[in-house]
Design an enzyme around this catalytic site. Structure first.
Site, PDB file in Angstrom:
ATOM      1  N   SER A 187       0.784  -1.241   0.000  1.00 46.35           N
ATOM      2  CA  SER A 187       0.000   0.000   0.000  1.00 46.35           C
ATOM      3  C   SER A 187       0.812   1.286   0.000  1.00 46.35           C
ATOM      4  CB  SER A 187      -0.961   0.006   1.198  1.00 46.35           C
ATOM      5  OG  SER A 187      -2.097  -0.772   0.923  1.00 46.35           O
ATOM      6  N   LYS A 190       0.416   3.865  -2.763  1.00 41.96           N
ATOM      7  CA  LYS A 190      -0.602   4.927  -2.720  1.00 41.96           C
ATOM      8  C   LYS A 190       0.033   6.313  -2.660  1.00 41.96           C
ATOM      9  CE  LYS A 190      -4.418   2.285  -0.588  1.00 41.96           C
ATOM     10  NZ  LYS A 190      -3.879   0.949  -0.367  1.00 41.96           N
ATOM     11  N   SER A 368      -5.661   3.706   4.372  1.00 38.16           N
ATOM     12  CA  SER A 368      -5.222   2.815   3.298  1.00 38.16           C
ATOM     13  C   SER A 368      -6.417   2.346   2.475  1.00 38.16           C
ATOM     14  CB  SER A 368      -4.459   1.610   3.861  1.00 38.16           C
ATOM     15  OG  SER A 368      -3.654   1.028   2.866  1.00 38.16           O
TER      16      SER A 368
END
Length: 532
Positions: A187, A190, A368
């Site tokens: 993640s 991102k 997230s």
């Protein structure tokens, strides 16, 4: 006889008192002279002291006095203590159980993504008492290596271990361990999605959901790609709220009634996005099918972040919910909603707008949020005039970052969320993304930094750093977790007040909780050390 003894005793007492008084006066005079001498010496020392050191002394004195006052007030307000700690405090301080994978929490804590608390040194700014940007002492390369190299040898980390630490004010790397080797980011990718979207669209951009006329007695609900559009009743209280399907239905009903229309057919248009709607990982509680029309991220429970059962047809569900809301406003909807295309030059009769992109980015990073991540990647593709698909979004994100002269060697973007294990970025890229977001001349990117979870307090870091006092409240970082992959990238203010950006990545881990602790320990070490 006793009178004589009494008088003698009185005289002796008076003599003793006079002697004591003279002694006290002598001692007082000596003390005053010593105090004057010490005061003169202190004044001379103060005048000879550099201005920045004087400011440090002032800050220390004020901080000590303020801290004592706050402590006294806190103790007074706390009430009875049980063995030095209140029972309620023990309950509040109990760390949440760690979670693996992308399942960071149960998703039932409503509310907007919390903004960054105003407790840290301004981004790239000086520490208290310093003069000018980046005036705090810079850690040395050798000092950081001495502090971090032993921690990178932790057996809890996988065979591949990479790291990059950058001084934000100077823009210079201070420490690196295979910093340019591409690895699976999970993640933390991102961060790339956020920088690309903000660069292309700006922090104030909003995503529209509208209703247009499409012929006599026919309307089309047009999805613009806002996954936070909600069909739920608005929560009470102040603050901005996500776009509301209920508000859109009410506005649509008013517009129809003004046109003397009370019976319509309803279509819905999802053509803003292209390509497959299902993420390559397949049906999953971490993400809904990626479509331009959905409500509440396709969640089938009352959560607003974290994992949840997801709708298999979120666009159709949103259209059917809209039809029901129109009926509640006195509009008859004939038949079931059907997929359609809006006219080339439609007449829009109602619209709602998402929260600004800055808020969406903050929420994506804090929690997230995979649905927002994929939406922002597609919004980036649309702004770059590319197909709003997985492939088009990946190409748009890469092109946007390349235009910022970021290090993209070995980088692969298969999605915007990091759920795809084929994503690859380097620790160098992650730290440079954070450096760019903190740059004084790039205020539109600031949500990338303000959206980072705060260690032990917010988002995906709220259940971590219970055993890392130095990092708690000081480390702000995006987490990344897949099976065998653990990453952490963020910012930290070191013990001297210097703002650092860091990225730690490891692949091949077998104990995710132990790997997380190892990464957290490295970030806390940065917070606790001047490293010179």
């Amino acid at each position: 006889m006793w009178q004589v003894r009494w008088q003698s005793a009185q005289r002796s007492a008076r003599v003793a008192a006079r002697r004591a008084e003279r002694g006290a006066r002598t001692a007082a005079g000596t003390a005053q002279r010593a105090a004057r001498t010490a005061s003169d010496a202190a004044r001379l020392a103060w005048r000879a002291t550099p201005p920045y050191t004087r400011q440090t002394w002032r800050l220390t004195a004020v901080s000590a006095t303020t801290g004592l006052a706050v402590a006294v007030a806190a103790v007074a307000a706390a009430g009875p203590w049980d063995s030095g700690q209140r029972t309620a405090e023990r309950a509040a301080a109990a760390p949440a159980p760690a979670a693996g994978g992308e399942h960071h929490d149960d998703g039932r804590a409503p509310g907007p993504a919390p903004s960054a608390p105003a407790v840290l040194t301004a981004l790239g700014g000086p520490a208290h008492g310093a003069v000018g940007r980046g005036a705090a002492p810079v850690p040395t390369d050798a000092g950081l290596a001495d502090a971090l190299a032993p921690l990178l040898a932790d057996p809890a980390l996988g065979p591949l271990r990479t790291a990059s630490v950058v001084d934000v004010a100077a823009g210079r790397r201070l420490f690196g361990e295979k910093p340019d080797q591409a690895a699976t980011p999970a993640s933390t990718v991102k961060l790339a999605t956020a920088v690309a979207a903000l660069t292309r669209l700006g922090a104030d951009h909003r995503i529209d959901t509208g209703v247009v006329l499409a012929g006599p007695a026919r309307i089309v609900l047009v999805g613009g790609g806002d996954p936070t559009l909600t069909a739920r009743a608005s929560a009470p209280g102040p603050g901005d709220r996500p776009a509301s399907l209920r508000d859109l239905a009410a506005a649509t009903a008013r517009a129809l009634k003004q046109r003397k229309l009370t019976t319509v057919a309803l279509g819905y248009d999802t053509s803003a996005y292209a390509g497959p709607v299902e993420h390559p990982i397949g049906p999953n509680e971490n993400i809904a099918p990626v479509t331009a029309l959905m409500t509440d991220e396709g969640r089938l429970d009352d959560s607003d972040h974290g994992t949840a059962p997801r709708a298999t047809d979120p666009a159709g569900d949103a259209a059917r919910a809209f039809a029901g809301l129109l009926r509640g406003q006195g509009i008859t909807v004939k038949g079931d909603p059907a997929q359609a295309h809006a006219p080339a030059k439609p007449e829009r009769i109602a619209a709602v707008h998402s929260l600004p992109l800055s808020a969406l980015v903050e929420r994506m990073l804090t929690y997230s949020d995979n649905d927002i991540a994929e939406a922002l990647a597609r919004q980036t593709a649309r702004a770059a005039h590319r197909p709003a698909s997985f492939d088009g979004a990946a190409a748009a994100v890469r092109a946007t970052l390349a235009a910022q002269h970021l290090p993209l060697a070995g980088a692969v973007f298969e999605d915007g969320s990091g759920l795809d294990r084929d994503d690859k970025v380097s620790a160098n890229l992650l730290s440079r993304l954070l450096l760019l977001a903190a740059a004084p001349d790039r205020p539109e990117l600031r949500p990338v930094v303000t959206g980072l979870p705060v260690a032990a307090f917010t988002g995906t870091l709220s259940g971590r750093y219970a055993d890392e006092a130095a990092g708690a409240g000081t480390v702000r970082a995006k987490t990344g977790t897949l099976t065998g992959v653990n990453t952490l990238a963020g910012t930290v203010v070191d013990a001297d007040g210097r703002l650092l950006a860091f990225a730690f990545m490891t692949t091949g881990t077998t104990d995710p909780a132990a790997a997380q602790k190892a990464l957290d320990r490295m970030a806390s070490t940065l917070a606790n050390c001047g490293c010179r």
